[in-house]
Scaffold this motif. Structure first.
Motif, PDB file in Angstrom:
ATOM      1  N   VAL A  96      33.369  28.749  41.043  1.00 41.70           N
ATOM      2  CA  VAL A  96      32.070  28.894  41.696  1.00 41.70           C
ATOM      3  C   VAL A  96      31.165  27.723  41.320  1.00 41.70           C
ATOM      4  CG1 VAL A  96      29.959  30.289  41.768  1.00 41.70           C
ATOM      5  CG2 VAL A  96      32.197  31.390  42.009  1.00 41.70           C
ATOM      6  N   TYR A 118      32.193  24.639  43.197  1.00 39.03           N
ATOM      7  CA  TYR A 118      31.763  24.760  44.592  1.00 39.03           C
ATOM      8  C   TYR A 118      30.263  24.458  44.727  1.00 39.03           C
ATOM      9  CZ  TYR A 118      30.409  26.855  49.020  1.00 39.03           C
ATOM     10  OH  TYR A 118      29.863  27.056  50.270  1.00 39.03           O
ATOM     11  N   LEU A 119      29.447  25.079  43.888  1.00 36.25           N
ATOM     12  CA  LEU A 119      27.993  24.855  43.957  1.00 36.25           C
ATOM     13  C   LEU A 119      27.652  23.396  43.672  1.00 36.25           C
ATOM     14  CD1 LEU A 119      26.786  28.101  42.165  1.00 36.25           C
ATOM     15  CD2 LEU A 119      26.644  27.595  44.630  1.00 36.25           C
ATOM     16  N   HIS A 121      28.101  21.267  46.574  1.00 34.94           N
ATOM     17  CA  HIS A 121      27.068  21.498  47.588  1.00 34.94           C
ATOM     18  C   HIS A 121      25.681  21.084  47.089  1.00 34.94           C
ATOM     19  CE1 HIS A 121      30.361  23.544  49.553  1.00 34.94           C
ATOM     20  NE2 HIS A 121      29.681  23.373  50.659  1.00 34.94           N
ATOM     21  N   CYS A 139      29.087  37.684  45.292  1.00 31.77           N
ATOM     22  CA  CYS A 139      29.527  36.351  44.890  1.00 31.77           C
ATOM     23  C   CYS A 139      28.666  35.301  45.572  1.00 31.77           C
ATOM     24  CB  CYS A 139      30.992  36.139  45.242  1.00 31.77           C
ATOM     25  SG  CYS A 139      31.549  34.466  44.838  1.00 31.77           S
ATOM     26  N   LYS A 162      29.138  32.148  45.797  1.00 36.01           N
ATOM     27  CA  LYS A 162      29.961  31.215  46.585  1.00 36.01           C
ATOM     28  C   LYS A 162      30.257  31.793  47.957  1.00 36.01           C
ATOM     29  CE  LYS A 162      34.530  29.055  46.676  1.00 36.01           C
ATOM     30  NZ  LYS A 162      35.815  28.918  45.955  1.00 36.01           N
ATOM     31  N   HIS A 218      27.146  31.796  50.052  1.00 39.47           N
ATOM     32  CA  HIS A 218      26.823  30.440  50.494  1.00 39.47           C
ATOM     33  C   HIS A 218      27.734  30.005  51.631  1.00 39.47           C
ATOM     34  CE1 HIS A 218      26.529  26.034  50.471  1.00 39.47           C
ATOM     35  NE2 HIS A 218      25.281  26.249  50.097  1.00 39.47           N
TER      36      HIS A 218
END
Length: 139
Positions: free
Chosen positions: A33, A36-37, A40, A130, A132, A135
């Motif tokens: 996670v 991933y963040l 982004h 979650c 992720k 998002h």
């Protein structure tokens, strides 16, 4: 405001996310996670007392939210919790102390008492979801 509207607002307007309970293991959900963040363009503050002083995903890891704020002078928008439900009250207390804007409890993490404490202190609360996945649904 509906829960989905609140989630959308949080994800669109937040810049700094503290990941409490980050793991150094790429196989762990907290690591995935966070990666991933990071991809982004969120600014991450990584919190894990066992990893404090080490780096994960090229970022320093701190022992607490308080230490992260002291070292970075950064305002936390979301405290994303990868800890057991019974550990959430102490995280919420510290999130209130550092004036975070929201507490996000990952899937499977539920603590109604801590959620009420956070809401009463003016923080937004997302529980058992979650970040992720939410998002990804925005894209």
């Amino acid at each position: 405001m509906s829960e989905q509207a609140q989630i959308t607002q949080l994800l669109l307007h937040s810049k700094v996310i503290a990941i409490v309970g980050i793991s150094a293991s790429p196989q762990r959900p907290s690591y995935q996670v966070a990666a991933y963040l990071q991809s982004h363009h969120y600014t991450l503050l990584l919190i894990n007392p066992l990893e404090a002083g080490n780096t994960i995903l090229g970022l320093p890891c701190y022992k607490s939210l308080t230490q992260a704020i002291q070292k970075t002078a950064t305002q936390i928008d979301i405290v994303d919790c990868f800890r057991r439900s019974e550990s959430i009250p102490e995280i919420v207390e510290e999130a209130i102390l550092v004036k975070a804007k929201a507490v996000w409890m990952q899937q499977g993490v539920v603590n109604d008492l801590a959620a009420n404490t956070a809401r009463n202190a003016g923080l937004a609360v997302v529980m058992d979801r979650c970040i992720k996945i939410d998002h990804m649904l925005l894209s």
